[in-house]
Motif scaffolding. Structure first.
Motif, PDB file in Angstrom:
ATOM      1  N   LEU A  95       0.739  -0.933  -0.002  1.00 44.80           N
ATOM      2  CA  LEU A  95      -0.242   0.113  -0.043  1.00 44.80           C
ATOM      3  C   LEU A  95       0.830   0.978  -0.159  1.00 44.80           C
ATOM      4  O   LEU A  95       1.951   1.358   0.627  1.00 44.80           O
ATOM      5  N   VAL A  96       0.556   2.180  -1.099  1.00 48.58           N
ATOM      6  CA  VAL A  96       1.363   3.449  -1.067  1.00 48.58           C
ATOM      7  C   VAL A  96       0.190   4.648  -0.935  1.00 48.58           C
ATOM      8  O   VAL A  96      -0.700   4.694  -1.486  1.00 48.58           O
ATOM      9  N   LEU A  97       0.705   5.389   0.161  1.00 47.88           N
ATOM     10  CA  LEU A  97      -0.127   6.765   0.194  1.00 47.88           C
ATOM     11  C   LEU A  97       0.583   7.822  -0.369  1.00 47.88           C
ATOM     12  O   LEU A  97       1.595   8.209  -0.061  1.00 47.88           O
ATOM     13  N   GLU A 102      -4.094  17.838  -5.891  1.00 43.47           N
ATOM     14  CA  GLU A 102      -5.351  18.265  -6.293  1.00 43.47           C
ATOM     15  C   GLU A 102      -6.212  19.289  -5.306  1.00 43.47           C
ATOM     16  O   GLU A 102      -6.634  20.235  -5.840  1.00 43.47           O
ATOM     17  N   THR A 103      -6.409  18.685  -4.219  1.00 42.78           N
ATOM     18  CA  THR A 103      -7.333  19.528  -3.453  1.00 42.78           C
ATOM     19  C   THR A 103      -6.589  19.241  -1.788  1.00 42.78           C
ATOM     20  O   THR A 103      -6.008  18.294  -1.561  1.00 42.78           O
ATOM     21  N   SER A 122      -0.728  -0.256  -9.456  1.00 45.87           N
ATOM     22  CA  SER A 122      -2.052  -0.135  -9.821  1.00 45.87           C
ATOM     23  C   SER A 122      -2.482   1.042 -10.358  1.00 45.87           C
ATOM     24  O   SER A 122      -1.640   2.023 -10.313  1.00 45.87           O
ATOM     25  N   ASN A 123      -3.776   1.265 -10.376  1.00 47.15           N
ATOM     26  CA  ASN A 123      -4.428   2.706 -10.786  1.00 47.15           C
ATOM     27  C   ASN A 123      -4.273   3.455  -9.528  1.00 47.15           C
ATOM     28  O   ASN A 123      -4.028   2.783  -8.403  1.00 47.15           O
ATOM     29  N   VAL A 124      -4.745   4.619  -9.455  1.00 48.50           N
ATOM     30  CA  VAL A 124      -4.415   5.415  -8.446  1.00 48.50           C
ATOM     31  C   VAL A 124      -5.932   5.780  -8.019  1.00 48.50           C
ATOM     32  O   VAL A 124      -6.849   6.089  -8.861  1.00 48.50           O
ATOM     33  N   PHE A 125      -6.218   5.833  -6.745  1.00 46.43           N
ATOM     34  CA  PHE A 125      -7.464   5.992  -6.032  1.00 46.43           C
ATOM     35  C   PHE A 125      -7.536   7.357  -5.271  1.00 46.43           C
ATOM     36  O   PHE A 125      -6.759   7.618  -4.175  1.00 46.43           O
ATOM     37  N   THR A 126      -8.064   8.390  -5.766  1.00 41.95           N
ATOM     38  CA  THR A 126      -8.045   9.683  -5.050  1.00 41.95           C
ATOM     39  C   THR A 126      -8.911  10.080  -4.494  1.00 41.95           C
ATOM     40  O   THR A 126     -10.023   9.356  -4.086  1.00 41.95           O
ATOM     41  N   ASP A 127      -9.010  11.219  -3.810  1.00 46.81           N
ATOM     42  CA  ASP A 127     -10.070  12.123  -3.072  1.00 46.81           C
ATOM     43  C   ASP A 127      -9.974  11.329  -1.652  1.00 46.81           C
ATOM     44  O   ASP A 127     -11.166  11.314  -1.195  1.00 46.81           O
ATOM     45  N   LEU A 151     -18.190   8.865   2.544  1.00 46.06           N
ATOM     46  CA  LEU A 151     -16.819   7.737   2.931  1.00 46.06           C
ATOM     47  C   LEU A 151     -16.716   7.208   1.635  1.00 46.06           C
ATOM     48  O   LEU A 151     -17.308   7.145   0.646  1.00 46.06           O
ATOM     49  N   LYS A 152     -15.447   7.178   1.570  1.00 47.13           N
ATOM     50  CA  LYS A 152     -14.433   6.717   0.504  1.00 47.13           C
ATOM     51  C   LYS A 152     -14.094   5.428   0.993  1.00 47.13           C
ATOM     52  O   LYS A 152     -13.208   5.017   1.878  1.00 47.13           O
ATOM     53  N   VAL A 153     -14.227   4.251   0.064  1.00 46.89           N
ATOM     54  CA  VAL A 153     -13.856   2.916   0.350  1.00 46.89           C
ATOM     55  C   VAL A 153     -12.982   2.373  -1.055  1.00 46.89           C
ATOM     56  O   VAL A 153     -13.819   2.521  -2.229  1.00 46.89           O
TER      57      VAL A 153
END
Length: 162
Positions: A95-97, A102-103, A122-127, A151-153
């Motif tokens: 896992l990479v943070l 952007e915001t 992998s692709n990037v999961f944003t926001d 909530l972001k999952v």
């Protein structure tokens, strides 16, 4: 004579200690060491996990061999941070943070899928906002950001985040 010898040995140890300074973040997987190295505009490696820096280039490495390189012209953003290794049946997922820039106050995640044959991002999961909380069931990893509204999952499986 003894003081001079002691001073020489102390100086030598200081030089050795400073020369072993780690310029990358590292995490060990079953298939080798994953590293992230950030470089400034002059091409000099930057030291620090997740600290804000004016980096231009990020390299993701497996056993000191390049997986991929990303160029980013924005300034004053945190260096991506290696968070945790999840052992899966056929691979390790790292896992990479990261800060997508952007915001303010948001972050992004991605995984590095590591196998005996190599590694890929992998692709990037944003926001995402706040500290990630994670759980795993089999080879599926869920990363939850409770402070994000709504909530972001993120669900990671087979090298891809949904």
């Amino acid at each position: 004579m003894t003081k001079g010898l002691f001073a020489s040995v102390a100086a030598l140890l200081l030089v050795l200690a400073s020369s072993t300074l780690v310029l990358a973040q590292d995490l060990d997987t079953r298939y080798g060491k994953i590293s992230i190295v950030a470089f400034d505009r002059q091409g000099t490696p930057i030291v620090g996990d997740g600290m804000k820096a004016d980096y231009k280039k990020i390299q993701y490495l497996l056993n000191d061999k390049l997986i991929t390189e990303e160029i980013d012209e924005r300034v004053g953003k945190p260096v991506p941070e290696l968070v945790r290794v999840f052992q899966q049946s056929k691979s390790d997922a790292v896992l990479v943070l990261a800060d997508p820039g952007e915001t303010a106050g948001t972050s992004a995640i991605r995984f590095i899928d590591v196998t005996a044959a190599g590694a890929k991002l992998s692709n990037v999961f944003t926001d995402c906002k706040g500290e990630p909380r994670y759980s795993r069931k089999g080879d599926v990893i869920r990363v939850v950001f409770k402070e994000a509204k709504p909530l972001k999952v993120a669900t990671y499986s087979n090298g891809y985040i949904r």
